[in-house]
Design an enzyme around this catalytic site. Structure first.
Site, PDB file in Angstrom:
ATOM      1  N   GLY A  57       0.884  -1.163   0.000  1.00 37.79           N
ATOM      2  CA  GLY A  57       0.000   0.000   0.000  1.00 37.79           C
ATOM      3  C   GLY A  57       0.924   1.215   0.000  1.00 37.79           C
ATOM      4  N   ALA A  58       0.672   2.153  -0.925  1.00 38.93           N
ATOM      5  CA  ALA A  58       1.625   3.251  -1.144  1.00 38.93           C
ATOM      6  C   ALA A  58       2.002   4.004   0.146  1.00 38.93           C
ATOM      7  CB  ALA A  58       1.065   4.187  -2.209  1.00 38.93           C
ATOM      8  N   ARG A  99      10.591  -1.151  -4.821  1.00 40.80           N
ATOM      9  CA  ARG A  99       9.395  -1.128  -5.682  1.00 40.80           C
ATOM     10  C   ARG A  99       9.358   0.220  -6.416  1.00 40.80           C
ATOM     11  NH1 ARG A  99       3.782  -3.139  -3.392  1.00 40.80           N
ATOM     12  NH2 ARG A  99       3.519  -3.813  -5.549  1.00 40.80           N
ATOM     13  N   GLN A 206      -5.335  -8.944  -2.946  1.00 42.48           N
ATOM     14  CA  GLN A 206      -5.421  -7.973  -1.847  1.00 42.48           C
ATOM     15  C   GLN A 206      -6.870  -7.678  -1.481  1.00 42.48           C
ATOM     16  OE1 GLN A 206      -3.474  -7.714  -4.516  1.00 42.48           O
ATOM     17  NE2 GLN A 206      -1.566  -6.641  -4.103  1.00 42.48           N
ATOM     18  N   ASP A 247      -1.239   4.834  -6.459  1.00 38.58           N
ATOM     19  CA  ASP A 247       0.184   4.699  -6.146  1.00 38.58           C
ATOM     20  C   ASP A 247       0.996   5.872  -6.664  1.00 38.58           C
ATOM     21  OD1 ASP A 247      -0.913   1.791  -6.079  1.00 38.58           O
ATOM     22  OD2 ASP A 247       0.993   1.783  -4.998  1.00 38.58           O
ATOM     23  N   LYS A 258      -3.411  -0.450  -8.585  1.00 39.46           N
ATOM     24  CA  LYS A 258      -3.312  -1.898  -8.778  1.00 39.46           C
ATOM     25  C   LYS A 258      -3.850  -2.340 -10.134  1.00 39.46           C
ATOM     26  CE  LYS A 258      -1.771  -4.277  -6.791  1.00 39.46           C
ATOM     27  NZ  LYS A 258      -0.389  -4.690  -7.169  1.00 39.46           N
TER      28      LYS A 258
END
Ligand code: MRU
Length: 356
Positions: A57-58, A99, A206, A247, A258
């Site tokens: 999760g950002a 990431r 998720q 994100d 996502k």
């Protein structure tokens, strides 16, 4: 607020260890079956936790990286500020490479690096104290941002509405309340009846593992659907709004989230349902002109071929394409909900205005 609701919305998903030399996270890969806390003590452990989605999760990965680099710096035996700054920079670059898509990761690490740069004349002990304050501020600000986003988001729906969401943008992905799920928890707190459709979110689930878990535990009416069922649910008239997290939002309003999010937005447009992106201003990247400039993470094909299955569901030699995110075109977005208010098109102007 009921105890069940508080247990979900105020969960300690990421925190600094008591020794200030470690970070404690909930291992999100083990939910909903087991609640396991991990203590991260090395740079490799922080990197792996982010890369393997144990913390995800950002906003949550930004918070974890902030605490992580501080906890690591507390362990170094360096008195020389120049040597400390060099090691800090090298470690920040390493963590940042875990990431690529969520801008909150580099945003939080840049904030931490900014403290080191701005205080170059001070002793390492003084710099460490300032770094401790900065990572706590990043976390505290996120808590406040999520609360405001929840309030603005709630103003877009009414009692009895159905909301479809994709992936997980709840408390586990942020700090308290979350972004896309924040209005739903706040609505519950205010006694509203909302119906939520949670896309399971292939390939890493998720939505099934985290979103339906958080909402169910909080006593919110949630129905889990496979990603390919969103169209029928919308056609049935059960969805009045779509709420998703993000994100990275480019300057023109294109929003990475996502994988599968852009498909939801296209469906929503077809059925005339407003599609909202909810996220803190730390997710907006004005240096990125549009979605074509957002780096998209590609992940291991095994997540498609074999993860979750008792035996592989495709031959090992079958080619797989596994992008973790996609970009929703700004033209499909009815509003971008931030802690500073709801931005509407034209986004190039409304997003820039947030930073003036
Ligand atoms: O790969 P993930 O699980 O980190 O992807 C997360 C998302 O896409 C979320 O929707 C996004 O980070 C927003 S979290 C508030």
């Amino acid at each position: 607020m009921s105890d069940e609701l508080k247990q979900v919305t105020h969960i300690d998903n990421v925190r600094l260890g008591d020794d200030e030399k470690s970070v404690v996270i909930i291992d999100q890969t083990q939910l909903p079956n087991r609640t396991v806390y991990l203590t991260l003590r090395t740079a490799q452990e922080v990197y792996d936790a982010i890369k393997l989605l144990q913390v995800r999760g950002a906003p949550a990965i930004g918070i974890c990286a902030g605490y992580g680099i501080y906890a690591l710096a507390r362990q170094w035996d360096l008195d020389d500020p120049a040597a400390f700054a060099a090691k800090f920079h090298e470690t920040a670059e390493y963590l940042n490479s875990s990431r690529p898509t969520a801008v909150n990761l580099s945003w939080a690490l840049k904030r931490m690096e900014g403290v080191v740069t701005a205080n170059a004349g001070k002793s390492v002990a003084e710099i460490l104290d300032l770094l401790g304050a900065e990572c706590r501020a990043i976390h505290q600000e996120d808590i406040e941002m999520c609360r405001k986003i929840s309030e603005y988001g709630l103003s877009l729906i009414k009692d009895g509405d159905g909301v479809l969401t994709h992936c997980n943008a709840g408390p586990l992905a942020t700090s308290r309340y979350g972004t896309a799920l924040g209005p739903l928890f706040l609505g519950k707190e205010k006694g509203m009846n909302l119906h939520v459709f949670a896309d399971e979110t292939r390939p890493l689930l998720q939505g099934a593992r985290l979103t339906s878990y958080e909402l169910q535990k909080a006593g919110i009416d949630v129905t889990l659907i496979c990603d390919n069922m969103a169209s029928i649910v919308m056609k049935n008239g059960w969805v009045q709004a779509c709420f998703v997290g993000c994100d990275r939002i480019a300057a023109n309003g294109d929003a990475a989230n996502k994988i599968g999010t852009s498909g939801v937005a296209i469906l929503a447009k077809h059925y005339g349902i407003p599609f909202y992106v909810l996220g803190p201003t730390s997710t907006i990247d004005l240096s990125c002109p549009d979605g074509d400039h957002i780096p998209i993470e590609l992940r291991d094909p095994s997540e498609i071929r074999e993860k979750w299955y008792a035996e592989p569901m495709a031959l090992p030699e079958v080619k797989c394409y596994n992008p973790a995110f996609d970009v929703t075109d700004h033209s499909l977005i009815a509003g971008i909900v931030t802690e500073k208010g709801i931005c509407r098109a034209p986004y190039t102007e409304s997003l820039a205005a947030l930073f003036r």
